[in-house]
Design a protein around this motif. Structure first.
Motif, PDB file in Angstrom:
ATOM      1  N   MET A   1      52.515  41.207  38.395  1.00 34.69           N
ATOM      2  CA  MET A   1      51.490  41.810  39.252  1.00 34.69           C
ATOM      3  C   MET A   1      52.119  42.745  40.274  1.00 34.69           C
ATOM      4  SD  MET A   1      49.311  38.349  39.716  1.00 34.69           S
ATOM      5  CE  MET A   1      48.680  38.696  41.336  1.00 34.69           C
TER       6      MET A   1
ATOM      7  N   TYR B   1      44.057  38.974  47.599  1.00 38.68           N
ATOM      8  CA  TYR B   1      42.942  39.387  46.747  1.00 38.68           C
ATOM      9  C   TYR B   1      41.654  38.645  47.130  1.00 38.68           C
ATOM     10  CZ  TYR B   1      46.356  41.441  43.496  1.00 38.68           C
ATOM     11  OH  TYR B   1      47.345  42.197  42.920  1.00 38.68           O
TER      12      TYR B   1
ATOM     13  N   ASP C   1      45.408  34.780  43.152  1.00 39.38           N
ATOM     14  CA  ASP C   1      44.582  34.851  41.936  1.00 39.38           C
ATOM     15  C   ASP C   1      43.240  35.520  42.228  1.00 39.38           C
ATOM     16  OD1 ASP C   1      46.606  33.511  40.737  1.00 39.38           O
ATOM     17  OD2 ASP C   1      45.596  31.585  40.619  1.00 39.38           O
TER      18      ASP C   1
ATOM     19  N   THR D   1      30.848  35.692  37.840  1.00 42.41           N
ATOM     20  CA  THR D   1      30.099  35.170  38.994  1.00 42.41           C
ATOM     21  C   THR D   1      29.562  36.317  39.833  1.00 42.41           C
ATOM     22  OG1 THR D   1      31.743  33.400  39.062  1.00 42.41           O
ATOM     23  CG2 THR D   1      30.225  33.524  40.915  1.00 42.41           C
TER      24      THR D   1
ATOM     25  N   SER E   1      32.497  38.898  40.104  1.00 43.83           N
ATOM     26  CA  SER E   1      33.873  38.484  39.847  1.00 43.83           C
ATOM     27  C   SER E   1      34.022  38.000  38.403  1.00 43.83           C
ATOM     28  CB  SER E   1      34.223  37.363  40.813  1.00 43.83           C
ATOM     29  OG  SER E   1      35.439  36.795  40.475  1.00 43.83           O
TER      30      SER E   1
ATOM     31  N   LYS F   1      36.545  35.922  35.947  1.00 44.69           N
ATOM     32  CA  LYS F   1      37.734  35.064  35.983  1.00 44.69           C
ATOM     33  C   LYS F   1      38.057  34.567  34.576  1.00 44.69           C
ATOM     34  CE  LYS F   1      39.619  30.832  37.885  1.00 44.69           C
ATOM     35  NZ  LYS F   1      39.269  29.485  38.287  1.00 44.69           N
TER      36      LYS F   1
ATOM     37  N   THR G   1      41.650  36.822  38.421  1.00 43.25           N
ATOM     38  CA  THR G   1      40.307  37.404  38.527  1.00 43.25           C
ATOM     39  C   THR G   1      40.327  38.924  38.609  1.00 43.25           C
ATOM     40  OG1 THR G   1      40.442  37.268  40.906  1.00 43.25           O
ATOM     41  CG2 THR G   1      39.341  35.446  39.801  1.00 43.25           C
TER      42      THR G   1
ATOM     43  N   ASN H   1      37.745  41.506  40.605  1.00 45.42           N
ATOM     44  CA  ASN H   1      36.583  41.514  41.506  1.00 45.42           C
ATOM     45  C   ASN H   1      36.012  42.927  41.595  1.00 45.42           C
ATOM     46  OD1 ASN H   1      36.870  38.726  42.206  1.00 45.42           O
ATOM     47  ND2 ASN H   1      38.663  39.314  43.381  1.00 45.42           N
TER      48      ASN H   1
ATOM     49  N   GLY I   1      41.885  43.615  41.914  1.00 45.05           N
ATOM     50  CA  GLY I   1      42.248  42.219  41.652  1.00 45.05           C
ATOM     51  C   GLY I   1      43.507  42.100  40.833  1.00 45.05           C
ATOM     52  N   PRO I   2      43.986  40.857  40.688  1.00 42.92           N
ATOM     53  CA  PRO I   2      45.249  40.638  39.979  1.00 42.92           C
ATOM     54  C   PRO I   2      45.253  41.179  38.550  1.00 42.92           C
ATOM     55  CG  PRO I   2      44.387  38.580  40.859  1.00 42.92           C
ATOM     56  CD  PRO I   2      43.395  39.628  41.184  1.00 42.92           C
TER      57      PRO I   2
END
Lengths: 254, 135
Positions: free
Chosen positions: A53, A136, A220, B53, B65, B67, B90, B92, B123-124
């Motif tokens: 990441m 995040y 996460d 979600t 979101s 996931k 996730t 987002n 997001g990641p």
């Protein structure tokens, strides 16, 4: 209620007198975070799943550092609040102005929790605003978990203070409890690598709940619903420990 | 009496913040989102489980979101490292309400990483993809 208000005022007065000591409790965690930022912010993480990441070592370890720092500082803050005023060190203030035991207990606790709130807010600002780590997740959820760790630390400190027979014992017990919680929290050894039985037990320990929640929230990007269970467990620990401390305090002879 | 009132008040706050669980019914989820309700749905495709979600609406923007809860066995065998990385992560997305109302296929577009993905999402998962493309 009257006793509680008087105890609260008394403790706030006491905190004013200890302003330099409290200032240290405010500055110390900020210095630790600043120092950690200076050392690790330019280092790239390359040995965990999170490496892909593009995270820095700082981003990855900040939740762990926050957990330890907040727990240690808040426990330390509270550990002499009862034992430090007992004979032979002094007289419990409540005896002088006739405050009930529960009034004094909650007066002292709430006054210090106001300070813990301020402390946790400053720690949150330093870690995610002044020396920004990757986040995040929702800042409110992150702050909530820092605060819950802080409240647990304060309650643990109060518990130790009530259970200890003298100051020396109380001071010795703080690192004992904090280090045990730290070793079992997954900060040093990931929980996934621990033996299954130990991992199951440690997964409900307060520092584990706090740091894993902070990690999943910030790294996460999960929502509050994913850490809601951990929050309930942490609240359970806080309420449980407060209840045991209050019970012991009320059953004391003096 | 006042303690009961406090408990009821806390209970109401929790209930008001609850998310409607649509199970695996995507249409139910879309309907809830159209009505600006908080909702969630699980899309399971060949063993890959993605939870979507809707966290609510704020200032004409809906926060949705994605996931990754589970990766299929095939994908895990094909690329075990990447499969391990993405589980639990996730994406987002801040999607404008007008897009939600006009475009019924916005989920597919985001999940297939079309332009909408880059435009609305952070997001990641996005960072993992960018890093993978860079290397």
């Amino acid at each position: 209620m009257k006793g509680f208000t008087r105890a609260l005022k008394l403790e706030l007065e006491n905190m004013k007198e200890r302003k330099f000591s409290l200032l240290f409790y405010l500055i110390a965690p900020l210095l630790i975070i600043a120092l950690f930022y200076m050392i690790t912010s330019s280092l790239t993480l390359d040995w965990t799943n999170y490496a892909s990441m593009g995270l820095r070592i700082y981003d990855f370890y900040v939740p762990n550092i926050l957990g330890i720092v907040v727990l240690f500082i808040t426990t330390q803050l509270m550990v002499l609040r009862i034992i430090g005023e007992r004979a032979p060190y002094g007289t419990l203030d409540r005896e002088l102005i006739a405050i009930s035991k529960s009034g004094m207990f909650f007066g002292k606790l709430i006054a210090n929790l106001i300070f813990v709130f301020l402390q946790c807010f400053l720690i949150f600002l330093s870690a995610y605003v002044f020396f920004p780590a990757k986040n995040y997740g929702s800042p409110i959820s992150v702050f909530l978990f820092i605060l819950l760790i802080g409240i647990f630390g304060a309650v643990l400190g109060f518990f130790i203070s009530i259970m200890s027979k003298n100051k020396e014992q109380a001071v010795q017990l703080v690192p004992f409890f904090v280090l045990i919680l730290m070793v079992l929290s997954g900060i040093l050894i990931p929980i996934d690598l621990m033996p299954t039985d130990i991992a199951t037990i440690t997964s409900i320990f307060p520092l584990t709940l706090g740091t894993t929640s902070l990690k999943t929230l910030t790294l996460d990007g999960v929502g509050f619903e994913d850490v809601f269970g951990n929050m309930l467990f942490l609240i359970f620990w806080i309420v449980g420990l407060t209840f045991i401390s209050l019970l012991k305090f009320k059953l004391e002879r003096k | 009496m006042k303690y009961i009132l406090i408990i009821i008040l806390i209970g109401l706050i929790f209930i008001s913040g609850c998310t409607i669980d649509c199970g695996k019914d995507l249409d139910c989820f879309k309907e809830q989102v159209q009505n600006y309700n908080k909702a969630r749905v699980n899309i399971i495709n060949e063993g890959t489980n993605i939870r979507i979600t809707c966290r609510g609406v704020s200032k004409d923007i809906c926060l949705i979101s994605f996931k990754i809860e589970e990766v299929s066995e095939d994908l895990r065998q094909e690329d075990p490292i990447s499969a391990k990385i993405v589980v639990g992560k996730t994406l987002n997305c801040n999607i404008p309400l007008e897009v939600l109302e006009q475009d019924e296929d916005y989920f597919d577009k985001i999940l297939s990483f079309e332009e909408e993905f880059d435009q609305y999402c952070t997001g990641p998962i996005k960072d993992i993809l960018i890093k993978t493309i860079e290397t």
